[in-house]
Design a protein around this motif. Structure first.
Motif, PDB file in Angstrom:
ATOM      1  N   PHE A 187       1.048  -1.204  -0.025  1.00  0.00           N
ATOM      2  CA  PHE A 187      -0.106   0.041  -0.036  1.00  0.00           C
ATOM      3  C   PHE A 187       0.796   1.172  -0.031  1.00  0.00           C
ATOM      4  CE2 PHE A 187      -3.985  -1.936   0.778  1.00  0.00           C
ATOM      5  CZ  PHE A 187      -3.631  -3.000   1.619  1.00  0.00           C
ATOM      6  N   CYS A 188       0.311   2.243  -0.848  1.00  0.00           N
ATOM      7  CA  CYS A 188       1.026   3.549  -0.578  1.00  0.00           C
ATOM      8  C   CYS A 188       0.011   4.373   0.300  1.00  0.00           C
ATOM      9  CB  CYS A 188       1.417   4.337  -1.966  1.00  0.00           C
ATOM     10  SG  CYS A 188      -0.345   4.913  -2.652  1.00  0.00           S
ATOM     11  N   ALA A 189       0.597   5.181   1.026  1.00  0.00           N
ATOM     12  CA  ALA A 189      -0.308   6.160   1.826  1.00  0.00           C
ATOM     13  C   ALA A 189       0.431   7.758   2.035  1.00  0.00           C
ATOM     14  CB  ALA A 189      -0.091   5.807   3.253  1.00  0.00           C
ATOM     15  N   THR A 190      -0.492   8.520   1.724  1.00  0.00           N
ATOM     16  CA  THR A 190       0.149   9.976   1.694  1.00  0.00           C
ATOM     17  C   THR A 190      -0.156  10.730   2.894  1.00  0.00           C
ATOM     18  OG1 THR A 190      -1.732  10.574   0.486  1.00  0.00           O
ATOM     19  CG2 THR A 190       0.131  10.185  -0.846  1.00  0.00           C
ATOM     20  N   VAL A 191       0.452  11.702   3.307  1.00  0.00           N
ATOM     21  CA  VAL A 191       0.245  12.564   4.223  1.00  0.00           C
ATOM     22  C   VAL A 191       0.217  13.956   3.635  1.00  0.00           C
ATOM     23  CG1 VAL A 191       1.007  13.833   6.468  1.00  0.00           C
ATOM     24  CG2 VAL A 191       1.417  11.134   6.086  1.00  0.00           C
ATOM     25  N   PRO A 192      -0.972  14.425   3.431  1.00  0.00           N
ATOM     26  CA  PRO A 192      -1.229  15.973   3.089  1.00  0.00           C
ATOM     27  C   PRO A 192      -0.637  17.030   3.856  1.00  0.00           C
ATOM     28  CG  PRO A 192      -3.288  14.764   3.013  1.00  0.00           C
ATOM     29  CD  PRO A 192      -2.396  13.906   3.865  1.00  0.00           C
ATOM     30  N   PRO A 193      -0.130  18.012   3.408  1.00  0.00           N
ATOM     31  CA  PRO A 193       0.703  19.183   4.284  1.00  0.00           C
ATOM     32  C   PRO A 193      -0.444  19.861   4.751  1.00  0.00           C
ATOM     33  CG  PRO A 193       0.344  19.834   2.072  1.00  0.00           C
ATOM     34  CD  PRO A 193      -0.043  18.151   1.915  1.00  0.00           C
ATOM     35  N   MET A 194      -0.148  20.307   6.197  1.00  0.00           N
ATOM     36  CA  MET A 194      -0.978  21.030   7.028  1.00  0.00           C
ATOM     37  C   MET A 194      -1.934  20.112   7.509  1.00  0.00           C
ATOM     38  SD  MET A 194       0.634  23.929   6.839  1.00  0.00           S
ATOM     39  CE  MET A 194      -0.366  25.180   7.247  1.00  0.00           C
ATOM     40  N   GLU A 195      -2.096  19.100   7.323  1.00  0.00           N
ATOM     41  CA  GLU A 195      -2.888  18.074   7.832  1.00  0.00           C
ATOM     42  C   GLU A 195      -2.985  17.967   9.474  1.00  0.00           C
ATOM     43  OE1 GLU A 195      -5.472  16.503   5.481  1.00  0.00           O
ATOM     44  OE2 GLU A 195      -6.470  15.864   7.430  1.00  0.00           O
ATOM     45  N   TYR A 196      -3.918  18.307   9.937  1.00  0.00           N
ATOM     46  CA  TYR A 196      -3.777  18.290  11.499  1.00  0.00           C
ATOM     47  C   TYR A 196      -3.791  16.669  11.895  1.00  0.00           C
ATOM     48  CZ  TYR A 196      -4.953  17.833  16.472  1.00  0.00           C
ATOM     49  OH  TYR A 196      -4.913  17.810  17.943  1.00  0.00           O
ATOM     50  N   GLY A 197      -3.077  16.081  12.623  1.00  0.00           N
ATOM     51  CA  GLY A 197      -2.840  14.505  12.936  1.00  0.00           C
ATOM     52  C   GLY A 197      -2.033  13.911  12.063  1.00  0.00           C
ATOM     53  N   ASN A 198      -1.525  14.342  10.979  1.00  0.00           N
ATOM     54  CA  ASN A 198      -0.633  13.705  10.220  1.00  0.00           C
ATOM     55  C   ASN A 198      -1.189  12.524   9.645  1.00  0.00           C
ATOM     56  OD1 ASN A 198       1.024  15.691  11.739  1.00  0.00           O
ATOM     57  ND2 ASN A 198       2.769  14.854  10.230  1.00  0.00           N
ATOM     58  N   LYS A 199      -2.676  12.665   9.391  1.00  0.00           N
ATOM     59  CA  LYS A 199      -3.297  11.274   8.950  1.00  0.00           C
ATOM     60  C   LYS A 199      -2.713  10.770   7.602  1.00  0.00           C
ATOM     61  CE  LYS A 199      -6.959  13.946   9.218  1.00  0.00           C
ATOM     62  NZ  LYS A 199      -8.090  14.356   9.163  1.00  0.00           N
TER      63      LYS A 199
END
Lengths: 113, 111
Positions: free
Chosen positions: A88-100
């Motif tokens: 699986f690839c997973a991304t962390v969008p910038p400025m995302e609270y919680g680094n989801k």
């Protein structure tokens, strides 16, 4: 909502061959990560690549990131039967609270011995 | 031996019953997460917690509840309001470098 989409959905190769999996995503990212999941088990982190990096290596793994195309690839060299798993690839969008993490649907890799 | 533990491994729920899934970590991570995985799909975020006594809804929080009274523990309750709870549930914690560490999962089946 799913951000990443892996391609192909399934891949079957012979032991010793290289396996390449691709991931495309929709929005800008802070970083992109690849995880492996053996059947019925939890996920194991493989590698993290940040948005300002283009390539990263870890053992037999090579990850590339092209932010202009919003895509990444995972290369497993000299595959082994033990590499059989879902990736699986997973991304962390910038400025995302919680680094989801936002996951794609995954690529099922089968390595035949 | 550091890591994340989840229990039970298998759980069966009757209609109208609430059940609680346990997640414990000894990695000293502040952030913890609960995901749901359906067959052939990726993970979807249910709830997450950045710090003790604080938690936020994820993408599919309806029918679920959590608590975070201790840093080490982040239990998930699947309530009777969750109409389709049969799935594989994964708990994770995150380090300061953004890497998430996953537990072995709990497979929940509705009878």
């Amino acid at each position: 909502s799913q951000q990443g989409e892996e391609d192909p959905q399934a891949l079957s190769i012979q032991e010793g061959e290289n396996a390449t999996m691709n991931c495309s995503y929709k929005t800008s990212i802070n970083n992109l990560q690849w995880y492996r999941q053996n059947s019925g088990r939890g996920l194991v982190h493989l590698i993290l690549i940040r948005s300002n990096e283009r390539e990263k290596h870890s053992g037999r793994l090579r990850v590339t990131l092209d932010t202009s195309k919003k895509s990444s690839s995972l290369l497993i060299t000299a595959s082994r039967a033990a590499d059989t798993a879902s990736y699986f690839c997973a991304t962390v969008p910038p400025m995302e609270y919680g680094n989801k993490l936002v996951f794609g649907a995954g690529t099922i890799l089968r390595v035949k011995s | 031996d550091g890591g994340i533990t989840q229990s039970p491994k298998y759980l069966f729920r009757k209609e109208g019953q609430n059940v609680t899934l346990s997640c414990e970590q000894n990695l000293n991570h502040d952030a913890m997460y609960w995901y749901r995985q359906d067959p052939g799909q990726g993970l979807r975020l249910i709830y997450y917690s950045q710090i003790v006594n604080d938690f936020q809804k994820g993408d599919i929080a309806e029918g679920y509840s959590v608590s975070r009274e201790k840093k080490e523990s982040f239990p998930l309750t699947v309530t009777s309001a969750q109409k389709n709870p049969t799935a594989f549930y994964l708990c994770a914690s995150r380090n300061r470098q953004d890497t998430q560490y996953f537990g072995p999962g709990t497979r929940l089946t509705v009878l």
